[in-house]
Design a protein around this motif. Structure first.
Motif, PDB file in Angstrom:
ATOM      1  N   ASP A   1       0.827  -1.206   0.000  1.00  0.00           N
ATOM      2  CA  ASP A   1       0.000   0.000   0.000  1.00  0.00           C
ATOM      3  C   ASP A   1       0.861   1.255   0.000  1.00  0.00           C
ATOM      4  O   ASP A   1       0.554   2.223  -0.703  1.00  0.00           O
ATOM      5  CB  ASP A   1      -0.930   0.011   1.216  1.00  0.00           C
ATOM      6  N   ASP A   2       1.940   1.252   0.785  1.00  0.00           N
ATOM      7  CA  ASP A   2       2.846   2.405   0.810  1.00  0.00           C
ATOM      8  C   ASP A   2       3.437   2.666  -0.571  1.00  0.00           C
ATOM      9  O   ASP A   2       3.551   3.814  -1.004  1.00  0.00           O
ATOM     10  CB  ASP A   2       3.987   2.186   1.809  1.00  0.00           C
TER      11      ASP A   2
ATOM     12  N   ILE B   1       2.175   1.827  -3.589  1.00  0.00           N
ATOM     13  CA  ILE B   1       1.148   2.341  -4.506  1.00  0.00           C
ATOM     14  C   ILE B   1       0.830   3.800  -4.177  1.00  0.00           C
ATOM     15  O   ILE B   1       0.709   4.643  -5.077  1.00  0.00           O
ATOM     16  CB  ILE B   1      -0.123   1.463  -4.469  1.00  0.00           C
ATOM     17  N   GLU B   2       0.713   4.127  -2.893  1.00  0.00           N
ATOM     18  CA  GLU B   2       0.447   5.515  -2.494  1.00  0.00           C
ATOM     19  C   GLU B   2       1.596   6.427  -2.921  1.00  0.00           C
ATOM     20  O   GLU B   2       1.367   7.558  -3.365  1.00  0.00           O
ATOM     21  CB  GLU B   2       0.208   5.607  -0.993  1.00  0.00           C
ATOM     22  N   SER B   3       2.832   5.944  -2.811  1.00  0.00           N
ATOM     23  CA  SER B   3       3.985   6.735  -3.252  1.00  0.00           C
ATOM     24  C   SER B   3       3.952   6.965  -4.752  1.00  0.00           C
ATOM     25  O   SER B   3       4.229   8.075  -5.232  1.00  0.00           O
ATOM     26  CB  SER B   3       5.293   6.036  -2.867  1.00  0.00           C
TER      27      SER B   3
ATOM     28  N   ASP C   1       1.301   7.049  -6.583  1.00  0.00           N
ATOM     29  CA  ASP C   1       0.212   7.985  -6.849  1.00  0.00           C
ATOM     30  C   ASP C   1       0.612   9.427  -6.538  1.00  0.00           C
ATOM     31  O   ASP C   1       0.144  10.353  -7.210  1.00  0.00           O
ATOM     32  CB  ASP C   1      -1.038   7.601  -6.056  1.00  0.00           C
ATOM     33  N   ARG C   2       1.474   9.625  -5.545  1.00  0.00           N
ATOM     34  CA  ARG C   2       1.966  10.977  -5.259  1.00  0.00           C
ATOM     35  C   ARG C   2       2.936  11.433  -6.353  1.00  0.00           C
ATOM     36  O   ARG C   2       2.910  12.585  -6.777  1.00  0.00           O
ATOM     37  CB  ARG C   2       2.637  11.037  -3.889  1.00  0.00           C
TER      38      ARG C   2
ATOM     39  N   ARG D   1      -2.959  10.355 -10.726  1.00  0.00           N
ATOM     40  CA  ARG D   1      -3.890   9.721 -11.676  1.00  0.00           C
ATOM     41  C   ARG D   1      -4.982  10.723 -12.037  1.00  0.00           C
ATOM     42  O   ARG D   1      -6.122  10.604 -11.612  1.00  0.00           O
ATOM     43  CB  ARG D   1      -4.450   8.460 -11.056  1.00  0.00           C
TER      44      ARG D   1
END
Length: 137
Positions: free
Chosen positions: A60-61, A63-65, A67-68, A72
């Motif tokens: 999760d970390d 994917i969140e990174s 995305d930052r 998207r």
């Protein structure tokens, strides 16, 4: 060199698919206790292969990174597919389409917490191809 073509179902979720077990089975079957190199390659423009710890929130970390780093939204010139799909085409700059792992005595030389994973940020493609190749030393 010995090779195998895998079909991996990633579904409609963006994220990581653990390939470590499939890689171990392939090496066990084809290395015969020898040293060599395992190549893991994905022939896709919107996916990569990584070696990282999976689970414990790392997925999760990551994917969140991503995305930052690669929002998207509609800023991308490449716009077909789902919203933000242009970002998926930039992912291979950060997660290469291949990795090479040493094989020592017929075993993957991975660290304790390392896994081999397919990174698929593109939920538009529910199935991916992964090519495994073993080259004896």
């Amino acid at each position: 060199m010995t090779s195998l073509k895998l079909t991996v179902r990633t579904g409609s979720e963006r994220g990581f698919t653990d390939l470590t077990g499939a890689c171990r089975r392939f090496v066990t079957e084809h290395a015969g206790g020898r040293d060599g190199l395992l190549s893991v390659f994905v022939p896709h423009a919107t996916a990569g292969v990584v070696i990282m710890e999976l689970g414990a929130g790392s997925d999760d970390d990551a994917i969140e990174s991503l995305d930052r780093l690669l929002p998207r939204d509609d800023r991308w010139r490449h716009r077909h597919g789902s919203a933000g799909h242009g970002a998926d085409h930039v992912v291979p700059l950060l997660a290469a389409p291949s990795v090479t792992v040493p094989v020592i005595g017929g075993e993957l030389a991975l660290g304790t917490w390392q896994s081999i994973a397919l990174l698929d940020p593109n939920a538009d493609n529910p199935e991916r191809t992964v090519l495994l190749s073993f080259v004896a030393g």
